[in-house]
Design a protein around this motif. Structure first.
Motif: not given
Length: 346
Positions: A223-249
């Motif tokens: 999973s680490v190798r996959a994340k590193a390769y994806r980051s290199l392919f896309e030229g960007r790295i992503t991470w979860i920065d927090g959580q946000k509540w969304q109303w559905t109804d």
């Protein structure tokens, strides 16, 4: 929640002994060696549980000893402060211990206690934590710092009170050369643990940018190798920065918590074709699947070289990889029919 009874007994016994050793009211800090040994065995999961358990036991012993100075009154005159007071119910005491204690944290557990004050419910405690943590970290064994940072980064996206200034304080610690090198080594060599999550969170900084190719090729966890390769392919790295509540109804007070994803772009120096070749021969299908996905995205730019990769993926023993390979072949065939309609009998 169940934990090793042996570990829990050792910790509680050490906490009681430490509390009893300071009940006399001596102004000399009691011996913490047994407590340090016991808390060093605490597993890196469910840290909040262990913090609550230790706090309850520590202050229970002090209360039952009828020590008037061990109240949770901000005006208490008792001045003996210990590392355990980082988990005190009294916010004034938590702030005071952060500003008073000096030197190294005795182990990973106690440095983690200090880091957790970055998410404290009292703003003044958070301020004290972000001001004093770099100083404490500089004096602490780097191994303790790295372990505590790993525990923190695996969980801090769920912290609701930590703010950007507090995050920057921790990132400042991470960016120290010794800590950064130790984190890279851990990400590459660890066979277990949330290393992909840790890798993502470290993407907030530039400390791993020059090591992404090494991580993609050498990390033990797929999973680490996959994340590193994806980051290199896309030229960007992503991470979860927090959580946000969304109303559905909102009429029925229904909703869900969504992850807030952030990203940072960087310049990739490795040619796309070289990355594709490396990921395509990886021993894990998780990584080969990333390569097959990126092949599909870049079919038009790869030209004639794309078919060889597509055929290789189509023959892969992993269904998710072979499905993408066959899809790439269909896309290539469709493009060829569009360019040379006379060569096909439709």
């Amino acid at each position: 929640m169940r934990h090793s009874q042996t570990t829990e007994d050792k910790v509680l016994s050490a906490v009681r002994d430490f509390a009893c050793s300071i009940i006399s009211g001596s102004k000399v800090v009691a011996d913490m060696s047994a407590l340090i040994t016991a808390t060093s065995e605490i597993p890196p999961t469910h840290f909040a549980y262990w913090e609550r358990l230790i706090r309850s036991e520590f202050y229970r012993v002090l209360r039952e000893a009828n020590q008037p100075n061990w109240t949770f009154d901000a005006n208490s005159s008792y001045e003996l402060l210990t590392w355990l007071d980082l988990s005190s119910w009294d916010g004034y005491r938590r702030e005071r211990v952060l500003r008073t204690l000096s030197g190294a944290a005795p182990n990973t557990f106690f440095f983690s206690l200090a880091i957790r004050r970055l998410n404290d419910w009292v703003p003044q405690v958070r301020i004290a934590a972000r001001e004093k943590l770099p100083e404490i970290a500089a004096a602490t064994n780097p191994d303790y710092v790295v372990e505590a940072v790993c525990i923190t980064l695996a969980n801090w996206s769920s912290w609701g009170r930590i703010e950007e200034l507090e995050k920057q304080a921790l990132l400042q610690i991470i960016s120290r050369d010794k800590i950064a090198e130790a984190l890279k080594s851990k990400i590459i060599s660890s066979a277990s643990g949330p290393m992909a999550l840790l890798f993502s969170q470290l993407g907030r900084t530039t400390i791993l940018d020059s090591d992404l190719a090494e991580i993609a090729q050498c990390a033990v966890q797929p999973s680490v190798r996959a994340k590193a390769y994806r980051s290199l392919f896309e030229g960007r790295i992503t991470w979860i920065d927090g959580q946000k509540w969304q109303w559905t109804d909102i009429r029925y007070c229904e909703g869900r918590v969504n992850a807030v994803v952030s990203e940072r772009k960087f310049n990739v120096q490795i040619p796309f074709l070289e990355l594709l070749k490396g990921a395509a021969i990886d021993r894990s299908s998780v990584v080969r699947r990333v390569s097959a996905e990126l092949l599909i995205k870049e079919l038009e730019t790869l030209g004639g070289g794309a078919r060889g990769f597509a055929e290789k993926f189509a023959a892969d023993k992993s269904n998710p990889v072979s499905e993408r390979g066959r899809f790439a072949l269909r896309m290539l065939d469709k493009a060829e029919r569009a360019n040379f309609p006379g060569t096909y009998n439709d």
